[in-house]
Write an enzyme that holds these catalytic residues in place. Structure first.
Site, PDB file in Angstrom:
ATOM      1  N   ASP A  81       0.949  -1.422  -0.117  1.00 51.88           N
ATOM      2  CA  ASP A  81       0.026  -0.159   0.070  1.00 51.88           C
ATOM      3  C   ASP A  81       0.693   1.302   0.139  1.00 51.88           C
ATOM      4  OD1 ASP A  81      -2.455   1.577  -0.053  1.00 51.88           O
ATOM      5  OD2 ASP A  81      -2.508   1.329   2.386  1.00 51.88           O
ATOM      6  N   ASP A 103       3.171   5.103  -5.436  1.00 53.65           N
ATOM      7  CA  ASP A 103       2.233   6.297  -5.129  1.00 53.65           C
ATOM      8  C   ASP A 103       2.872   7.693  -5.642  1.00 53.65           C
ATOM      9  OD1 ASP A 103       0.744   8.429  -4.483  1.00 53.65           O
ATOM     10  OD2 ASP A 103       0.336   7.806  -2.236  1.00 53.65           O
TER      11      ASP A 103
END
Ligand code: G3H
Ligand code: 13P
Ligand code: ZN
Length: 306
Positions: A81, A103
């Site tokens: 994540d 990200d």
């Protein structure tokens, strides 16, 4: 078994449901989620943040996952994540993660593309899935939370996917991380979601910041000494709607934190003489299971989809 998100997302997209991606940080959380998945016969995504790796340690996370998979036949994706850089993605891929998020959402468009491409090249060489992010999720205190420019631009989304080759895309349509997502009435930009998904037909989208901040746990936490009063999450109906509009992965962390904390606060209040961690971590684990089961069955729609 450990699997790629590919087949999970293909089916979910087709049938208009979503797979829950639950953040894991310790044994009780992993066990609670796995039990819920077993009870519902649902595919699962277990995701590990940089913070989780730091807290539990990467070796412990891998061994806990190994144990979980040994006791279950469910298809499970092990996902990174919010990977902040190329190196962390490369490292978890070599440990056996089947999916990573890079990200680059805080970077300028071209830099986000360059970084994402670099991760895609490395990951695809090993058969690993890559989630990227375009647009920025508003911070809790962010005054510009509703400003147009932090939301994902549909034209840019198409260009981004084409140029990077990323496998799924996290988009910003008004959700945010944490327990304080909306000041007034909750709203999400569904027009934007539909524009993005209609321009990327068949392509799996991802919704971060998707906890519902269940009133049951907010009330329980506050009743037993907590101070989380203005908390507000994404209404469950919004998530059902998103799942029908191309969102195949729905990220949930805050609801796990709240469920555990509420139950532990209640336990300490009612049994101040107890000090055996098993006595309160056990009920906390059960609360995670029940909450995750509720999501799978009543919100995400992934029951029986293995
Ligand atoms: O997106 C954030 C997730 O809730 C993970 O949070 O970085 O505190 O582990 P964390
Ligand atoms: P919540 O804070 O809404 O649970 O979001 C979690 C998330 O997006 C993890 O990446
Ligand atoms: Zn997130």
């Amino acid at each position: 078994p450990l699997t790629s998100p590919k087949e999970m997302f293909d089916k979910a997209y087709q049938d208009g449901y979503a797979i829950g991606a639950f953040n894991v940080n310790n044994m009780e959380i992993i066990q609670g989620i796995m039990k819920a998945g077993e009870a519902e016969q649902s595919p699962l995504i277990l995701q590990v943040s940089a913070g989780a790796r730091k807290y539990a340690g990467q070796n412990y996370i891998m061994k806990l996952m190994e144990a979980a998979l040994k006791e279950s036949d469910l298809p499970v994706v092990l996902h990174l994540d919010h990977g902040q850089n190329f190196e962390i993605c490369r490292d978890v891929i070599s440990d056996g993660f089947t999916s990573v998020m890079i990200d680059g959402s805080h970077l300028p468009f071209e830099e986000n593309i360059a970084l994402t491409k670099q991760v895609v090249e490395c990951a695809h060489g090993q058969g690993v899935w890559v989630e990227a992010e375009l647009g920025r999720l508003a911070g809790v205190e962010d005054e510009v939370s509703s400003a147009e420019n932090v939301f994902t631009d549909p034209d840019e989304a198409v260009e981004f996917v084409e140029r990077t080759g990323c496998d799924s895309l996290a988009i910003a349509i008004g959700t945010s991380h944490g327990a304080y997502k909306f000041k007034g009435e909750p709203t999400l930009d569904f027009d934007r979601l539909e524009q993005i998904s209609s321009r990327l037909p068949g392509y799996p989208l991802v919704l971060h910041g998707a906890s519902s901040v269940l009133p049951e746990f907010i009330d329980m936490a506050n009743r037993y000494g907590g101070q989380v009063s203005d908390a507000k999450g994404v209404p469950e109906d919004f998530l059902r709607r998103a799942a029908k509009s191309g969102v195949c992965k729905i990220n949930i962390d805050t609801d796990i934190r709240l469920a555990m904390t509420a139950v532990i606060r209640k336990f300490f209040h009612e049994k101040p003489q107890e000090f055996d961690p098993r006595k309160y971590l056990g009920p906390a684990r059960e609360a995670v299971q029940e909450m995750v089961q509720h999501k799978i069955k009543n919100v995400l729609g992934s029951s029986g989809k293995i």
